[in-house]
Design an enzyme around this catalytic site. Structure first.
Site, PDB file in Angstrom:
ATOM      1  N   ARG A  64       0.815  -1.206   0.000  1.00 57.30           N
ATOM      2  CA  ARG A  64       0.000   0.000   0.000  1.00 57.30           C
ATOM      3  C   ARG A  64       0.855   1.265   0.000  1.00 57.30           C
ATOM      4  O   ARG A  64       0.410   2.339  -0.361  1.00 57.30           O
ATOM      5  CB  ARG A  64      -0.971  -0.006   1.148  1.00 57.30           C
ATOM      6  N   CYS A  97      -5.604  -2.333   5.314  1.00 53.61           N
ATOM      7  CA  CYS A  97      -4.760  -3.490   5.616  1.00 53.61           C
ATOM      8  C   CYS A  97      -5.155  -3.931   7.021  1.00 53.61           C
ATOM      9  O   CYS A  97      -6.089  -3.400   7.611  1.00 53.61           O
ATOM     10  CB  CYS A  97      -3.284  -3.108   5.543  1.00 53.61           C
ATOM     11  N   ARG A 126      -6.674   2.822   6.587  1.00 50.00           N
ATOM     12  CA  ARG A 126      -5.580   3.485   5.874  1.00 50.00           C
ATOM     13  C   ARG A 126      -6.089   4.411   4.756  1.00 50.00           C
ATOM     14  O   ARG A 126      -5.775   4.263   3.589  1.00 50.00           O
ATOM     15  CB  ARG A 126      -4.602   2.457   5.307  1.00 50.00           C
ATOM     16  N   PRO A 127      -6.958   5.361   5.072  1.00 47.70           N
ATOM     17  CA  PRO A 127      -7.457   6.282   4.037  1.00 47.70           C
ATOM     18  C   PRO A 127      -6.333   7.147   3.471  1.00 47.70           C
ATOM     19  O   PRO A 127      -5.265   7.257   4.071  1.00 47.70           O
ATOM     20  CB  PRO A 127      -8.465   7.138   4.794  1.00 47.70           C
ATOM     21  N   VAL A 128      -6.577   7.761   2.312  1.00 48.76           N
ATOM     22  CA  VAL A 128      -5.587   8.668   1.706  1.00 48.76           C
ATOM     23  C   VAL A 128      -6.213  10.036   1.417  1.00 48.76           C
ATOM     24  O   VAL A 128      -5.719  10.791   0.575  1.00 48.76           O
ATOM     25  CB  VAL A 128      -4.965   8.069   0.425  1.00 48.76           C
ATOM     26  N   LEU A 139      -6.168  12.720   3.113  1.00 48.76           N
ATOM     27  CA  LEU A 139      -5.283  13.859   3.415  1.00 48.76           C
ATOM     28  C   LEU A 139      -4.290  14.091   2.275  1.00 48.76           C
ATOM     29  O   LEU A 139      -3.928  15.222   1.957  1.00 48.76           O
ATOM     30  CB  LEU A 139      -4.542  13.632   4.734  1.00 48.76           C
ATOM     31  N   ASP A 167       5.304   1.784  15.292  1.00 52.97           N
ATOM     32  CA  ASP A 167       5.898   0.575  14.693  1.00 52.97           C
ATOM     33  C   ASP A 167       6.713  -0.234  15.690  1.00 52.97           C
ATOM     34  O   ASP A 167       7.181  -1.319  15.356  1.00 52.97           O
ATOM     35  CB  ASP A 167       6.805   0.952  13.511  1.00 52.97           C
ATOM     36  N   ARG A 179       8.516  -8.540   4.472  1.00 54.99           N
ATOM     37  CA  ARG A 179       8.274  -7.227   3.858  1.00 54.99           C
ATOM     38  C   ARG A 179       9.129  -6.150   4.515  1.00 54.99           C
ATOM     39  O   ARG A 179       9.473  -5.156   3.908  1.00 54.99           O
ATOM     40  CB  ARG A 179       6.794  -6.848   4.012  1.00 54.99           C
TER      41      ARG A 179
HETATM   42  C1  EPZ Z   1       3.765   5.330   7.565  1.00 58.13           C
HETATM   43  O1  EPZ Z   1       2.496   4.876   7.156  1.00 58.13           O
HETATM   44  C2  EPZ Z   1       4.642   4.089   7.696  1.00 58.13           C
HETATM   45  N1  EPZ Z   1       4.746   3.428   6.389  1.00 58.13           N
HETATM   46  C3  EPZ Z   1       4.028   3.126   8.713  1.00 58.13           C
HETATM   47  O2  EPZ Z   1       4.914   2.012   8.851  1.00 58.13           O
HETATM   48  C4  EPZ Z   1       3.936   3.859  10.062  1.00 58.13           C
HETATM   49  O3  EPZ Z   1       3.326   3.010  10.998  1.00 58.13           O
HETATM   50  C5  EPZ Z   1       3.103   5.136   9.884  1.00 58.13           C
HETATM   51  O4  EPZ Z   1       3.688   5.966   8.857  1.00 58.13           O
HETATM   52  C6  EPZ Z   1       3.042   5.950  11.171  1.00 58.13           C
HETATM   53  O5  EPZ Z   1       4.344   6.285  11.587  1.00 58.13           O
HETATM   54  C7  EPZ Z   1       5.601   3.944   5.471  1.00 58.13           C
HETATM   55  O6  EPZ Z   1       6.267   4.956   5.695  1.00 58.13           O
HETATM   56  C8  EPZ Z   1       5.694   3.216   4.163  1.00 58.13           C
HETATM   57  P1  EPZ Z   1       0.157   7.870   8.311  1.00 58.13           P
HETATM   58  P2  EPZ Z   1       1.379   5.943   6.660  1.00 58.13           P
HETATM   59  O7  EPZ Z   1      -0.354   8.437   7.033  1.00 58.13           O
HETATM   60  O8  EPZ Z   1       2.050   7.113   6.014  1.00 58.13           O
HETATM   61  C9  EPZ Z   1      -4.464   8.421   9.209  1.00 58.13           C
HETATM   62  C10 EPZ Z   1       5.479  -0.250   9.034  1.00 58.13           C
HETATM   63  O9  EPZ Z   1       5.166  -1.113   9.867  1.00 58.13           O
HETATM   64  N2  EPZ Z   1      -4.574   8.969   7.829  1.00 58.13           N
HETATM   65  O10 EPZ Z   1       1.199   8.640   9.062  1.00 58.13           O
HETATM   66  O11 EPZ Z   1       0.373   5.194   5.870  1.00 58.13           O
HETATM   67  C11 EPZ Z   1      -4.094   6.950   9.226  1.00 58.13           C
HETATM   68  O12 EPZ Z   1      -5.243   6.139   9.059  1.00 58.13           O
HETATM   69  C12 EPZ Z   1       4.421   0.707   8.517  1.00 58.13           C
HETATM   70  O13 EPZ Z   1       6.632  -0.074   8.571  1.00 58.13           O
HETATM   71  C13 EPZ Z   1      -5.787   9.491   7.406  1.00 58.13           C
HETATM   72  O14 EPZ Z   1      -6.778   9.501   8.148  1.00 58.13           O
HETATM   73  O15 EPZ Z   1       0.752   6.411   8.032  1.00 58.13           O
HETATM   74  C14 EPZ Z   1      -3.459   6.786  10.579  1.00 58.13           C
HETATM   75  O16 EPZ Z   1      -4.471   6.623  11.549  1.00 58.13           O
HETATM   76  C15 EPZ Z   1       3.047   0.398   9.091  1.00 58.13           C
HETATM   77  N3  EPZ Z   1      -5.871   9.992   6.151  1.00 58.13           N
HETATM   78  C16 EPZ Z   1      -2.749   8.131  10.805  1.00 58.13           C
HETATM   79  O17 EPZ Z   1      -3.366   9.052   9.891  1.00 58.13           O
HETATM   80  C17 EPZ Z   1      -4.811  10.005   5.287  1.00 58.13           C
HETATM   81  O18 EPZ Z   1      -4.942  10.495   4.150  1.00 58.13           O
HETATM   82  C18 EPZ Z   1      -1.246   8.101  10.507  1.00 58.13           C
HETATM   83  O19 EPZ Z   1      -1.079   7.513   9.244  1.00 58.13           O
HETATM   84  C19 EPZ Z   1      -3.580   9.464   5.737  1.00 58.13           C
HETATM   85  C20 EPZ Z   1      -3.485   8.958   7.016  1.00 58.13           C
END
Ligand code: EPZ
Length: 420
Positions: A93, A117, A122-124, A126, A307, A399
């Site tokens: 993802r 997942c 995991r919305p996008v 933002l 993490d 992974r």
């Molecule tokens: C990154 O994921 C990391 N992955 C994750 O590592 C890590 O756990 C996470 O940051 C938090 O530190 C990579 O860098 C590839 P977020 P990311 O956007 O960017 C919400 C691992 O185990 N959110 O910071 O997807 C989201 O649902 C992985 O190595 C929205 O609501 O995380 C979460 O609750 C797992 N809307 C929070 O924000 C959005 O558009 C933080 O997510 C984006 C996110």
């Protein structure tokens, strides 16, 4: 599907070399889409997610030349596609981080919706909201995010209502080639975000505020090639330190970056570990003592990393005393709890908080991997369990960890991979 067979009870001692950071390597590889020339990325970890990202870049026309030292030469002079297809995105993802680079370079992108997942929806949203601030028009149809900026990207101001790591990375990459200045507020400050920013600067980008929650970018017309070395993986490093602490051993981690591990090292010291840090190494010694339980609440960097949450659940399960662990970042990141409970751990899970009563030793059992870090915590639990633990579906672990069983065996663990 491979599985690990672990026979617990060994104290771990020795030295481990930390690999390059997965969560820095992925956005940095995506950023090479923005460079119409040769770039060299060094210290790439040998992981399934990195292989998937290189496949994705290849599908888009990037020339990829991997050498056997963990470095890769890439040349995105001629892009042939702006589509990130479902068959690759569904396996990783994090592919969402090609969205910003494609829009910056080609002014259009089609990226399969990453989908949720195990740890959450995991919305996008933002990512999309922020990129719209730079003039991108989106439609989400047929399971794809389709973005277009026919007149190119225009610099703007983005204030993230919630800290998002890959969201910050997408908007940062897009703004680098936008016309004019962009400001990103409430940006993620994770070291992996800063590593990406430093890499972009090495390719000719103009970025101020690196390492803070406010990034100021002056758009440039084009990036040039360059060389960048990926930072060490603070989560892999933390995982090995917890494994050694749980087994009451001692170790030295080399090729790591202690400055990125403040919150983790503090909690290990609270658990009774002697910790010594150098320029690129961390030494941990439990002096044979049982760890003490700690209280943790996950938070964005520099707070305690989500993490590392599952790994500390495994540590608290066998620690002296009671510990409390709260997950605040993801809505469903406690699936390791029922599996570790099956190994005898005394855990009362109330919403996103796990209350643990430490016991001396767990009981080996067959357990199921659900996601990357949960699976790692099951391996750690197996190291401190009586008897045999079988961890299934280790592709989750592959992974994010480079040959974890080989590195653990080098520390004295009794673990073997069985190909099913
Ligand atoms: C990154 O994921 C990391 N992955 C994750 O590592 C890590 O756990 C996470 O940051 C938090 O530190 C990579 O860098 C590839 P977020 P990311 O956007 O960017 C919400 C691992 O185990 N959110 O910071 O997807 C989201 O649902 C992985 O190595 C929205 O609501 O995380 C979460 O609750 C797992 N809307 C929070 O924000 C959005 O558009 C933080 O997510 C984006 C996110």
């Amino acid at each position: 599907m491979d599985r690990f067979i672990i026979r617990g009870g060994q104290q771990l001692f020795g030295e481990v070399r930390v690999s390059g950071a997965k969560n820095a390597a992925l956005p940095i590889l995506a950023a090479t889409l923005m460079v119409p020339g040769k770039v060299r990325i060094e210290n790439l970890p040998h992981l399934n997610d990195v292989t998937t990202m290189l496949q994705l870049l290849g599908r888009m026309g990037v020339d990829v030349l991997l050498d056997d030292t963990g470095s890769v030469e890439l040349d995105a002079t001629r892009l042939s596609s702006v589509v990130a297809p479902y068959d690759l995105v569904r396996t990783m993802r994090a592919s969402i981080v090609v969205l910003g680079p494609l829009l910056a370079r080609a002014h259009e992108a089609e990226v399969s919706l990453p989908g949720g997942c195990a740890i959450g929806a995991r919305p996008v949203n933002l990512h999309i909201d922020a990129l719209e601030r730079l003039g991108v028009e989106f439609e989400v149809t047929d399971g794809y995010i389709k973005g277009r900026a026919p007149d190119g990207l225009i610099g703007g101001k983005v204030i993230f209502e919630k800290v998002t790591v890959t969201g910050t990375e997408n908007i940062l990459m897009a703004s680098v080639l936008a016309r004019g200045e962009s400001i990103i507020e409430n940006a993620a400050c994770e070291p992996e975000v800063s590593d990406l920013a430093n890499c972009l600067v090495a390719f000719g980008a103009k970025i101020d505020g690196i390492g803070t929650d406010t990034l100021r970018i002056e758009g440039v017309p084009e990036l040039s090639g360059g060389v960048h070395r990926v930072i060490p993986d603070r989560i892999e490093a933390g995982t090995f330190l917890v494994a050694v602490a749980a087994t009451r051993g001692s170790c030295t981690l080399t090729h790591c970056e202690p400055r990125h591990m403040g919150a983790i090292l503090l909690k290990l010291q609270e658990a009774g570990a002697l910790v010594e840090c150098g320029e690129d190494f961390v030494r941990l010694d439990m002096e044979g003592r049982r760890p003490r339980a700690v209280n943790i609440s996950t938070a964005e960097y520099p707070g305690f990393a989500t993490d590392m949450q599952a790994q500390f659940v495994a540590l608290n399960a066998i620690a002296e005393g009671n510990g409390r662990i709260t997950e605040t970042i993801f809505e469903n990141r406690m699936m390791h709890i029922p599996e570790i409970q099956r190994m005898g751990a005394l855990i009362d899970l109330q919403g996103a908080t796990a209350y643990l009563t430490g016991i001396e030793v767990l009981q080996g059992a067959p357990v199921m991997s659900t996601d990357l870090r949960a699976s790692a915590s099951l391996v750690l639990a197996g190291l401190v369990a009586d008897g045999e633990t079988i961890v299934d579906r280790v592709y989750h672990i592959d992974r994010g960890y480079e040959r974890i069983e080989e590195k653990l065996r080098r520390l004295g663990a009794n673990i073997e991979r069985v190909r099913m």
